[in-house]
Design a protein around this motif. Structure first.
Motif, short mmCIF file in Angstrom:
data_model
loop_
_atom_site.label_atom_id
_atom_site.label_comp_id
_atom_site.label_asym_id
_atom_site.label_seq_id
_atom_site.Cartn_x
_atom_site.Cartn_y
_atom_site.Cartn_z
N ASP A 98 0.86 -1.18 0.00
CA ASP A 98 0.00 0.00 0.00
C ASP A 98 0.90 1.24 0.00
O ASP A 98 1.49 1.58 1.03
N PRO A 99 1.03 1.92 -1.14
CA PRO A 99 1.99 3.04 -1.24
C PRO A 99 1.74 4.14 -0.21
O PRO A 99 2.68 4.68 0.36
N GLN A 100 0.47 4.47 0.03
CA GLN A 100 0.15 5.54 0.97
C GLN A 100 0.56 5.17 2.40
O GLN A 100 1.16 5.97 3.12
N ARG A 101 0.23 3.94 2.80
CA ARG A 101 0.59 3.52 4.16
C ARG A 101 2.11 3.43 4.32
O ARG A 101 2.67 3.86 5.33
N ILE A 102 2.77 2.87 3.33
CA ILE A 102 4.22 2.73 3.41
C ILE A 102 4.88 4.11 3.45
O ILE A 102 5.82 4.34 4.24
N ALA A 103 4.38 5.04 2.64
CA ALA A 103 4.94 6.40 2.64
C ALA A 103 4.78 7.05 4.02
O ALA A 103 5.67 7.78 4.48
N SER A 104 3.65 6.77 4.68
CA SER A 104 3.42 7.38 6.00
C SER A 104 4.34 6.79 7.06
O SER A 104 4.57 7.41 8.10
N LEU A 105 4.89 5.60 6.81
CA LEU A 105 5.77 4.95 7.78
C LEU A 105 7.24 5.31 7.58
O LEU A 105 8.07 5.05 8.47
N LEU A 106 7.58 5.87 6.43
CA LEU A 106 8.99 6.15 6.12
C LEU A 106 9.67 7.05 7.15
O LEU A 106 10.81 6.77 7.55
N ALA A 159 -6.44 -6.09 12.00
CA ALA A 159 -5.68 -6.41 10.79
C ALA A 159 -4.90 -5.22 10.24
O ALA A 159 -3.74 -5.38 9.83
N PRO A 160 -5.48 -4.00 10.19
CA PRO A 160 -4.68 -2.87 9.70
C PRO A 160 -3.41 -2.62 10.51
O PRO A 160 -2.38 -2.22 9.95
N LEU A 161 -3.46 -2.89 11.82
CA LEU A 161 -2.28 -2.71 12.66
C LEU A 161 -1.22 -3.77 12.34
O LEU A 161 -0.02 -3.47 12.30
N VAL A 162 -1.66 -5.00 12.11
CA VAL A 162 -0.72 -6.07 11.78
C VAL A 162 -0.12 -5.83 10.40
O VAL A 162 1.07 -6.09 10.17
N LYS A 163 -0.92 -5.34 9.47
CA LYS A 163 -0.38 -5.01 8.15
C LYS A 163 0.71 -3.94 8.26
O LYS A 163 1.77 -4.04 7.61
N ASP A 164 0.48 -2.93 9.08
CA ASP A 164 1.51 -1.91 9.29
C ASP A 164 2.78 -2.53 9.88
O ASP A 164 3.90 -2.16 9.50
N GLU A 165 2.59 -3.47 10.80
CA GLU A 165 3.76 -4.15 11.38
C GLU A 165 4.56 -4.87 10.29
O GLU A 165 5.80 -4.81 10.26
N ILE A 166 3.86 -5.56 9.41
CA ILE A 166 4.54 -6.28 8.33
C ILE A 166 5.28 -5.30 7.41
O ILE A 166 6.43 -5.54 7.02
N TYR A 167 4.63 -4.18 7.08
CA TYR A 167 5.30 -3.18 6.25
C TYR A 167 6.56 -2.65 6.95
O TYR A 167 7.61 -2.48 6.31
N ALA A 172 2.61 -12.69 10.14
CA ALA A 172 1.79 -13.25 9.06
C ALA A 172 0.71 -14.16 9.63
O ALA A 172 -0.45 -14.14 9.19
N ALA A 173 1.06 -14.97 10.63
CA ALA A 173 0.07 -15.87 11.26
C ALA A 173 -1.00 -15.07 11.98
O ALA A 173 -2.19 -15.40 11.93
N ARG A 174 -0.60 -14.01 12.68
CA ARG A 174 -1.59 -13.18 13.38
C ARG A 174 -2.52 -12.48 12.40
O ARG A 174 -3.72 -12.28 12.68
N LEU A 175 -2.00 -12.09 11.23
CA LEU A 175 -2.86 -11.47 10.21
C LEU A 175 -3.88 -12.48 9.72
O LEU A 175 -5.07 -12.16 9.58
#
Length: 321
Positions: free
Chosen positions: A125-133, A180-188, A163-166
């Motif tokens: 997700d480009p927007q989420r990844i950009a926000s984490l940079l 799930a959105p929090l776990v996705k951020d963790e993976i990113y 990945a298992a928690r997601l």
């Protein structure tokens, strides 16, 4: 005689770590199997997450498709993905990462009804990844060297656990919505902190060369049937032609014109398979003006002329049924 106990302690720690990783991979595999009723690739209720389950090694032909920017994590089995002339294999507790959209050929290399290939994919997700940079790279990105179209790296215990928690969030609609959105951020974040994180980060960095290439790829995906010149596409994304060519090849393992050709051929094949149209009609729809040129390009890419290829594919599907 003195015995170095530190050596044995190191071996014990390593064995414990490997056992924990194996257990987490088995947990992820169990969750994937639970949420898939049969072989196939399935979108999930969690935005951007899909799951794979395949219980046999596929026939000789690879499956040709378009990959969006993605992280793929395998729980068990083995899969090969080919981009241009480069082949990448990943299996249990390994990850495949594609920072930009790519036309690929895929093949399951290791699977059986008893031990199927099981894996997940999470679109970037480009927007989420950009926000984490700013959090991951507070001092800016380090220098980028040795760029590749794709990357295969080991998934450590923390990544397999995430990945298992997601996947576990699929068991509860509330978890899928809120956790799930929090776990996705963790993976990113874990990807960004990994050895290949900078290659993912540069694709979302405003006005970077790789972000400009990503914009060009997006344009090509929507206009591949149209005639165009590399110089015009470079100008569209505000790059010099020479710089654009260099960045594009490093990001995709092919030239802009090769990329367009693969898009055209994949779409022509899809049209012939799904719509039962003939080769001439399919070639015109994807932008070819010459039947002979289309047949030559198709044969080089898929291994045989269009009509023979489609006939063989349909016969193979009948045998599988």
């Amino acid at each position: 005689m003195l015995v170095n106990m530190d050596k044995y302690e190191d071996v014990s720690v390593l064995d414990d770590a490997n056992s924990a990783l194996d257990r987490e991979a088995a947990r992820l595999a169990s969750l994937i199997y639970t949420h898939t009723s049969q072989d196939g690739t399935y979108a999930s209720p969690i935005h951007g997450l899909y799951v794979n389950r395949y219980s046999q090694v596929e026939a000789a032909d690879d499956v040709h498709t378009m990959f969006s920017p993605v992280i793929c994590i395998a729980a068990q089995g083995n899969k090969r993905i080919t981009v241009g002339k480069d082949a990448y294999e990943y299996g249990a507790s390994r990850m495949y990462i594609a920072p930009v959209a790519l036309p690929v050929a895929m093949k399951i290399m290791q699977a059986s009804p008893q031990i199927p290939f099981l894996g997940i994919g999470l679109y970037l997700d480009p927007q989420r990844i950009a926000s984490l940079l700013p959090m991951v790279f507070p001092n800016g990105l380090p220098e980028v060297r040795n760029r590749s179209a794709c990357y295969v790296i080991e998934a450590d215990l923390a990544m397999m656990n995430a990945a298992a928690r997601l996947m576990a969030c699929l068991s509860s609609p509330d978890d899928a919505q809120m956790l799930a959105p929090l776990v996705k951020d963790e993976i990113y974040i874990r990807i960004l902190r990994s050895p290949i994180g900078v290659y993912v980060a540069e694709t979302v960095l405003a006005e970077s060369g790789m972000q400009q290439v990503a914009k060009a790829i997006d344009w090509l995906q929507n206009n591949f049937s149209q005639p165009w010149k590399v110089a015009d596409l470079a100008e569209l994304v505000h790059m010099s032609e020479s710089s654009f060519r260099e960045y594009f090849r490093s990001a995709t393992a092919m030239s802009p014109l090769q990329y367009q050709k693969v898009l055209r051929l994949q779409e022509a094949r899809r049209l012939m398979l799904s719509s039962s149209i003939d080769a001439t009609t399919a070639s015109r729809r994807v932008g070819y003006l010459s039947d002979s040129q289309f047949s030559r390009d198709y044969s080089r890419f898929f291994g045989c002329p269009p009509t023979r290829d489609i006939t063989r594919w349909r016969q193979d599907q009948q045998q599988l049924k």
